[in-house]
Write a protein that holds these residues in place. Structure first.
Motif, PDB file in Angstrom:
ATOM      1  N   GLN A  38      46.566  19.424  11.975  1.00 18.07           N
ATOM      2  CA  GLN A  38      47.558  19.843  10.975  1.00 18.07           C
ATOM      3  C   GLN A  38      48.927  20.066  11.602  1.00 18.07           C
ATOM      4  O   GLN A  38      49.150  21.074  12.294  1.00 18.07           O
ATOM      5  N   GLU A  83      40.760  21.427   2.297  1.00 11.11           N
ATOM      6  CA  GLU A  83      41.001  19.975   2.363  1.00 11.11           C
ATOM      7  C   GLU A  83      39.780  19.258   2.933  1.00 11.11           C
ATOM      8  O   GLU A  83      39.389  18.197   2.441  1.00 11.11           O
ATOM      9  N   SER A  90      34.603  14.619  -2.167  1.00 11.50           N
ATOM     10  CA  SER A  90      35.284  13.657  -3.029  1.00 11.50           C
ATOM     11  C   SER A  90      36.145  12.705  -2.195  1.00 11.50           C
ATOM     12  O   SER A  90      37.372  12.790  -2.234  1.00 11.50           O
ATOM     13  N   ASN A  92      36.699   9.704  -2.701  1.00 15.07           N
ATOM     14  CA  ASN A  92      37.473   8.852  -3.613  1.00 15.07           C
ATOM     15  C   ASN A  92      38.329   9.721  -4.530  1.00 15.07           C
ATOM     16  O   ASN A  92      38.062  10.914  -4.695  1.00 15.07           O
ATOM     17  N   TYR A  93      39.318   9.066  -5.162  1.00 14.95           N
ATOM     18  CA  TYR A  93      40.238   9.808  -6.017  1.00 14.95           C
ATOM     19  C   TYR A  93      39.497  10.507  -7.158  1.00 14.95           C
ATOM     20  O   TYR A  93      38.642   9.920  -7.821  1.00 14.95           O
ATOM     21  N   HIS A  94      39.813  11.770  -7.353  1.00 19.26           N
ATOM     22  CA  HIS A  94      39.299  12.512  -8.522  1.00 19.26           C
ATOM     23  C   HIS A  94      40.370  13.521  -8.923  1.00 19.26           C
ATOM     24  O   HIS A  94      40.930  14.198  -8.051  1.00 19.26           O
ATOM     25  N   ALA A  97      39.814  16.901  -7.480  1.00 19.15           N
ATOM     26  CA  ALA A  97      40.080  16.959  -6.041  1.00 19.15           C
ATOM     27  C   ALA A  97      41.584  17.094  -5.826  1.00 19.15           C
ATOM     28  O   ALA A  97      42.045  17.875  -4.984  1.00 19.15           O
ATOM     29  N   LYS A  98      42.340  16.348  -6.622  1.00 18.34           N
ATOM     30  CA  LYS A  98      43.813  16.435  -6.537  1.00 18.34           C
ATOM     31  C   LYS A  98      44.283  17.849  -6.881  1.00 18.34           C
ATOM     32  O   LYS A  98      45.100  18.429  -6.153  1.00 18.34           O
ATOM     33  N   LYS A 101      43.449  20.325  -4.003  1.00 21.99           N
ATOM     34  CA  LYS A 101      44.336  20.191  -2.838  1.00 21.99           C
ATOM     35  C   LYS A 101      45.762  20.638  -3.169  1.00 21.99           C
ATOM     36  O   LYS A 101      46.414  21.303  -2.364  1.00 21.99           O
ATOM     37  N   ASP A 102      46.238  20.242  -4.348  1.00 22.66           N
ATOM     38  CA  ASP A 102      47.614  20.592  -4.713  1.00 22.66           C
ATOM     39  C   ASP A 102      47.778  22.112  -4.871  1.00 22.66           C
ATOM     40  O   ASP A 102      48.781  22.691  -4.447  1.00 22.66           O
TER      41      ASP A 102
HETATM   42  N1  LIG Z   1      40.207  12.817  -3.144  1.00 22.56           N
HETATM   43  C1  LIG Z   1      41.392  12.946  -3.716  1.00 22.56           C
HETATM   44  N2  LIG Z   1      41.513  12.818  -5.049  1.00 22.56           N
HETATM   45  C2  LIG Z   1      42.706  12.962  -5.663  1.00 22.56           C
HETATM   46  N3  LIG Z   1      43.854  13.235  -5.033  1.00 22.56           N
HETATM   47  C3  LIG Z   1      43.813  13.384  -3.709  1.00 22.56           C
HETATM   48  C4  LIG Z   1      42.591  13.253  -2.973  1.00 22.56           C
HETATM   49  N4  LIG Z   1      42.874  13.461  -1.661  1.00 22.56           N
HETATM   50  C5  LIG Z   1      44.186  13.708  -1.605  1.00 22.56           C
HETATM   51  N5  LIG Z   1      44.759  13.677  -2.813  1.00 22.56           N
HETATM   52  C6  LIG Z   1      46.186  13.899  -3.144  1.00 22.56           C
HETATM   53  O1  LIG Z   1      46.984  13.586  -2.021  1.00 22.56           O
HETATM   54  C7  LIG Z   1      47.688  14.751  -1.571  1.00 22.56           C
HETATM   55  C8  LIG Z   1      47.733  14.724  -0.082  1.00 22.56           C
HETATM   56  O2  LIG Z   1      46.391  14.797   0.391  1.00 22.56           O
HETATM   57  P1  LIG Z   1      46.036  14.932   1.911  1.00 22.56           P
HETATM   58  O3  LIG Z   1      44.583  15.043   2.073  1.00 22.56           O
HETATM   59  O4  LIG Z   1      46.720  13.836   2.671  1.00 22.56           O
HETATM   60  O5  LIG Z   1      46.660  16.316   2.170  1.00 22.56           O
HETATM   61  P2  LIG Z   1      47.953  16.739   2.928  1.00 22.56           P
HETATM   62  O6  LIG Z   1      48.593  17.786   2.081  1.00 22.56           O
HETATM   63  O7  LIG Z   1      48.773  15.547   3.317  1.00 22.56           O
HETATM   64  O8  LIG Z   1      47.246  17.383   4.116  1.00 22.56           O
HETATM   65  P3  LIG Z   1      47.459  17.255   5.635  1.00 22.56           P
HETATM   66  O9  LIG Z   1      48.030  18.592   5.933  1.00 22.56           O
HETATM   67  O10 LIG Z   1      46.084  17.023   6.117  1.00 22.56           O
HETATM   68  O11 LIG Z   1      48.418  16.120   5.923  1.00 22.56           O
HETATM   69  C9  LIG Z   1      46.927  15.940  -2.153  1.00 22.56           C
HETATM   70  O12 LIG Z   1      47.754  17.065  -2.305  1.00 22.56           O
HETATM   71  C10 LIG Z   1      46.460  15.371  -3.484  1.00 22.56           C
HETATM   72  O13 LIG Z   1      47.502  15.416  -4.443  1.00 22.56           O
END
Ligand SMILES: Nc1ncnc2c1ncn2[C@@H]1O[C@H](COP(=O)(O)OP(=O)(O)OP(=O)(O)O)[C@@H](O)[C@H]1O
Length: 134
Positions: A38, A83, A90, A92-94, A97-98, A101-102
């Motif tokens: 990170q 994360e 997940s 794959n995109y869901h 999941a979004k 993480k958001d």
């Molecule tokens: N499986 C998933 N399904 C839907 N959206 C996702 C998924 N994985 C990631 N995302 C979207 O992409 C964005 C970035 O994801 P990512 O895993 O790259 O995190 P990051 O914030 O870049 O973390 P890192 O600190 O690891 O770089 C998330 O905030 C989310 O909006």
């Protein structure tokens, strides 16, 4: 694919101190994982070191600075763990999941922004006076 047997659980070790040492070992592995993977965590550690150095130089009470550092770094570690879990369940995109993480990222953003604001309020007056600007 062959799976590795799970490691022993520190909480069930018959020797409590050995179990405690194992728990610290796992926690330290988590810190190392976050440090390696990170960029934001590394940046926050550098900013924390800078803030503590500044607090020492300006003779600002380090307790609120330490509390804010603990809050931001702790939250970043929880965000990293979340994360990892999301990527595991997940890949794959869901949309959920979004959202997960958001929202986790939003929690770090909100706390970091407020910490920066408090840092400004704590450091600005003594910095201005130390630099002889006021
Ligand atoms: N499986 C998933 N399904 C839907 N959206 C996702 C998924 N994985 C990631 N995302 C979207 O992409 C964005 C970035 O994801 P990512 O895993 O790259 O995190 P990051 O914030 O870049 O973390 P890192 O600190 O690891 O770089 C998330 O905030 C989310 O909006």
């Amino acid at each position: 694919m062959p799976t590795r047997p799970p490691p022993p659980k520190p909480g069930t070790d018959p020797l409590p101190l050995r179990g405690l040492r194992a728990s610290f070992g796992y926690a330290w592995a988590g810190v190392r994982y976050a440090w390696k993977s990170q960029r934001n965590f590394r940046l926050e550690v550098y900013v924390a070191a800078l803030a503590l150095g500044l607090a020492w130089w300006l003779k600002v009470n380090p307790v609120p600075v330490l509390l804010l550092v603990a809050l931001v770094l702790g939250l970043e570690l929880i965000n990293t763990a979340l994360e990892a879990v999301v990527d595991l369940v997940s890949p794959n995109y869901h949309p959920l999941a979004k959202a997960a993480k958001d929202i986790a990222a939003a929690s770090v953003l909100i706390v970091s922004t407020i910490a920066a604001l408090i840092g400004f309020l704590l450091f600005f007056p003594p910095l201005v006076s130390r630099l002889g600007l006021w």
